[in-house]
Design a protein around this motif. Structure first.
Motif, PDB file in Angstrom:
ATOM      1  N   ASN A  49       0.732  10.169  -1.617  1.00 36.58           N
ATOM      2  CA  ASN A  49       0.001  10.011  -0.318  1.00 36.58           C
ATOM      3  C   ASN A  49      -1.201  11.030  -0.462  1.00 36.58           C
ATOM      4  O   ASN A  49      -1.563  10.614   0.400  1.00 36.58           O
ATOM      5  CB  ASN A  49       0.770   9.267   0.415  1.00 36.58           C
ATOM      6  CG  ASN A  49       1.767   8.626   0.617  1.00 36.58           C
ATOM      7  OD1 ASN A  49       1.814   7.480  -0.251  1.00 36.58           O
ATOM      8  ND2 ASN A  49       2.638   8.483   1.054  1.00 36.58           N
ATOM      9  N   SER A  92       0.630  -3.307  -2.946  1.00 38.26           N
ATOM     10  CA  SER A  92       0.022  -3.733  -1.802  1.00 38.26           C
ATOM     11  C   SER A  92       0.096  -2.797  -0.809  1.00 38.26           C
ATOM     12  O   SER A  92      -1.200  -2.731  -0.540  1.00 38.26           O
ATOM     13  CB  SER A  92       1.610  -4.108  -0.824  1.00 38.26           C
ATOM     14  OG  SER A  92       2.802  -3.101  -0.699  1.00 38.26           O
ATOM     15  N   ASP A  93       0.571  -1.487  -1.362  1.00 41.10           N
ATOM     16  CA  ASP A  93      -0.469  -0.412  -0.589  1.00 41.10           C
ATOM     17  C   ASP A  93      -1.945  -0.585  -1.149  1.00 41.10           C
ATOM     18  O   ASP A  93      -2.957  -0.595  -0.743  1.00 41.10           O
ATOM     19  CB  ASP A  93       0.194   0.945  -0.513  1.00 41.10           C
ATOM     20  CG  ASP A  93       1.511   0.719  -0.140  1.00 41.10           C
ATOM     21  OD1 ASP A  93       1.724  -0.043   1.161  1.00 41.10           O
ATOM     22  OD2 ASP A  93       2.289   1.821  -0.517  1.00 41.10           O
ATOM     23  N   ASP A 142       6.197  10.124  -0.826  1.00 39.52           N
ATOM     24  CA  ASP A 142       5.452  11.044   0.285  1.00 39.52           C
ATOM     25  C   ASP A 142       5.650  12.137  -0.516  1.00 39.52           C
ATOM     26  O   ASP A 142       5.121  13.315  -0.891  1.00 39.52           O
ATOM     27  CB  ASP A 142       5.644  11.020   1.865  1.00 39.52           C
ATOM     28  CG  ASP A 142       5.231  11.784   2.816  1.00 39.52           C
ATOM     29  OD1 ASP A 142       3.340  12.428   2.168  1.00 39.52           O
ATOM     30  OD2 ASP A 142       5.483  13.006   3.266  1.00 39.52           O
ATOM     31  N   GLU A 179      10.889  -0.488   1.911  1.00 41.54           N
ATOM     32  CA  GLU A 179       9.696   0.367   1.648  1.00 41.54           C
ATOM     33  C   GLU A 179       9.632   1.091   2.732  1.00 41.54           C
ATOM     34  O   GLU A 179       8.784   2.214   1.938  1.00 41.54           O
ATOM     35  CB  GLU A 179       8.730  -1.096   2.616  1.00 41.54           C
ATOM     36  CG  GLU A 179       8.499  -2.884   2.055  1.00 41.54           C
ATOM     37  CD  GLU A 179       7.922  -3.350   2.896  1.00 41.54           C
ATOM     38  OE1 GLU A 179       7.177  -3.099   4.159  1.00 41.54           O
ATOM     39  OE2 GLU A 179       7.248  -4.173   2.165  1.00 41.54           O
ATOM     40  N   ARG A 206       6.190  -1.295  -3.634  1.00 41.53           N
ATOM     41  CA  ARG A 206       5.349  -1.547  -2.495  1.00 41.53           C
ATOM     42  C   ARG A 206       3.893  -0.908  -3.354  1.00 41.53           C
ATOM     43  O   ARG A 206       2.804  -0.697  -2.410  1.00 41.53           O
ATOM     44  CB  ARG A 206       5.544  -0.466  -1.647  1.00 41.53           C
ATOM     45  CG  ARG A 206       5.791   1.570  -1.495  1.00 41.53           C
ATOM     46  CD  ARG A 206       5.470   1.790   0.016  1.00 41.53           C
ATOM     47  NE  ARG A 206       5.012   1.606   0.540  1.00 41.53           N
ATOM     48  CZ  ARG A 206       4.667   1.086   2.115  1.00 41.53           C
ATOM     49  NH1 ARG A 206       6.040   1.716   2.713  1.00 41.53           N
ATOM     50  NH2 ARG A 206       3.723   0.868   2.831  1.00 41.53           N
ATOM     51  N   SER A 207       3.349  -1.011  -4.660  1.00 38.87           N
ATOM     52  CA  SER A 207       2.311   0.170  -4.780  1.00 38.87           C
ATOM     53  C   SER A 207       1.200  -0.825  -4.887  1.00 38.87           C
ATOM     54  O   SER A 207       0.338  -0.127  -4.598  1.00 38.87           O
ATOM     55  CB  SER A 207       2.013   1.200  -5.722  1.00 38.87           C
ATOM     56  OG  SER A 207       3.807   2.244  -5.618  1.00 38.87           O
ATOM     57  N   GLU A 238       8.170   4.404   1.003  1.00 41.26           N
ATOM     58  CA  GLU A 238       6.665   5.331   0.917  1.00 41.26           C
ATOM     59  C   GLU A 238       7.557   6.923   0.778  1.00 41.26           C
ATOM     60  O   GLU A 238       6.660   8.316   1.430  1.00 41.26           O
ATOM     61  CB  GLU A 238       7.011   5.242   2.855  1.00 41.26           C
ATOM     62  CG  GLU A 238       5.862   5.781   3.386  1.00 41.26           C
ATOM     63  CD  GLU A 238       5.563   5.026   4.769  1.00 41.26           C
ATOM     64  OE1 GLU A 238       4.861   5.589   5.440  1.00 41.26           O
ATOM     65  OE2 GLU A 238       6.014   4.529   5.029  1.00 41.26           O
ATOM     66  N   GLU A 256      -5.620  -1.424   1.571  1.00 44.98           N
ATOM     67  CA  GLU A 256      -6.366  -0.097   1.760  1.00 44.98           C
ATOM     68  C   GLU A 256      -7.978  -1.232   1.805  1.00 44.98           C
ATOM     69  O   GLU A 256      -8.012  -1.151   2.077  1.00 44.98           O
ATOM     70  CB  GLU A 256      -6.190   0.849   0.798  1.00 44.98           C
ATOM     71  CG  GLU A 256      -6.982   2.014   1.075  1.00 44.98           C
ATOM     72  CD  GLU A 256      -7.160   2.896   0.231  1.00 44.98           C
ATOM     73  OE1 GLU A 256      -7.543   3.625   0.237  1.00 44.98           O
ATOM     74  OE2 GLU A 256      -5.505   3.095  -0.029  1.00 44.98           O
TER      75      GLU A 256
END
Length: 249
Positions: free
Chosen positions: A194, A223-224, A189, A181, A220-221, A185, A228
């Protein structure tokens, strides 16, 4: 009555947050849960993925300047590190595609080497001579046009997919894979995902390129995105509980 309410509120300390999608969205005690458990025993998940889509701003995604800029992006991905772990330390290995990692992209025709690509006077001929099937070319290229012989002539987008190791563990009510993860990230970034560029209802990663627009998605996209939205509702849910408790008091 106040003391009774406070005593009952003590039960909140026993709550455990559940964030696993298979537990949140699939009813418990159903056949679907049993089937998923049986499948996981025999075919446990073992990989994470990152897919980067490069859409040509104008012209052809197979033009040499476009390919050189795409390879420059890949080189930046190679340089990324999270807690000392880079792509080659986290990827699933696969030899024979010009790279020790499992990567799916037409850039493999030049072995992901910018010197090899720079020296190529006819990149289109090199790509068509790399032995990719029609299905493979259409999977790695967007809106590709192929001739009767199966040679690609033009494309509007190019895809790069990285397959990485999955090292998740159950941590309370959630799965945790800190290195996977964390690396994703850092990558998102770097691509500017992001801090996206948004127009109307469309958002793209803000990675700067003269030749292409970047869209990216990682394991992870999901769950991100869901996290949110859910986090935005937590305050409302807490406020609703407080209103109900005050009403009862």
């Amino acid at each position: 009555s106040m003391l009774l309410v406070l005593a009952c509120c003590g039960g909140f300390s026993q709550f455990n947050a559940e964030s696993r999608a298979d537990k949140l969205w699939i009813p418990q005690g159903t056949r679907a849960q049993d089937d998923e458990a049986a499948y996981t025993v025999h075919f446990p998940p073992g990989s994470r993925f990152v897919n980067i889509l490069l859409e040509a701003k104008t012209g052809d995604a197979l033009a040499k300047p476009f390919l050189e800029d795409a390879l420059a992006l890949h080189n930046k991905v190679e340089e990324l590190s999270y807690e000392g772990t880079n792509l080659r330390g986290i990827c699933i290995e696969q030899s024979g595609n010009g790279h020790p990692c499992f990567i799916t992209s037409v850039l493999g025709a030049w072995e992901y080497n910018n010197v090899t690509l720079a020296a190529d006077t006819n990149p289109l001929a090199t790509l068509n001579g790399a032995g990719y099937s029609d299905e493979t070319l259409r999977r790695m290229l967007g809106s590709a046009t192929l001739d009767a012989a199966g040679n690609v002539q033009i494309a509007k987008a190019l895809s790069i997919t990285y397959l990485n190791q999955l090292n998740r563990k159950l941590d309370g009510g959630d799965y945790s894979d800190p290195v996977g993860e964390g690396w994703e990230e850092v990558l998102l970034d770097m691509l500017g995902c992001n801090n996206p560029d948004c127009t109307d209802d469309m958002c793209t990663c803000s990675y700067a390129s003269e030749y292409f627009t970047v869209y990216a998605m990682a394991t992870r996209s999901w769950s991100d995105a869901f996290g949110e939205v859910i986090q935005g509702d937590v305050g409302l849910i807490n406020a609703a509980f407080m209103i109900m408790i005050l009403y009862l008091i």
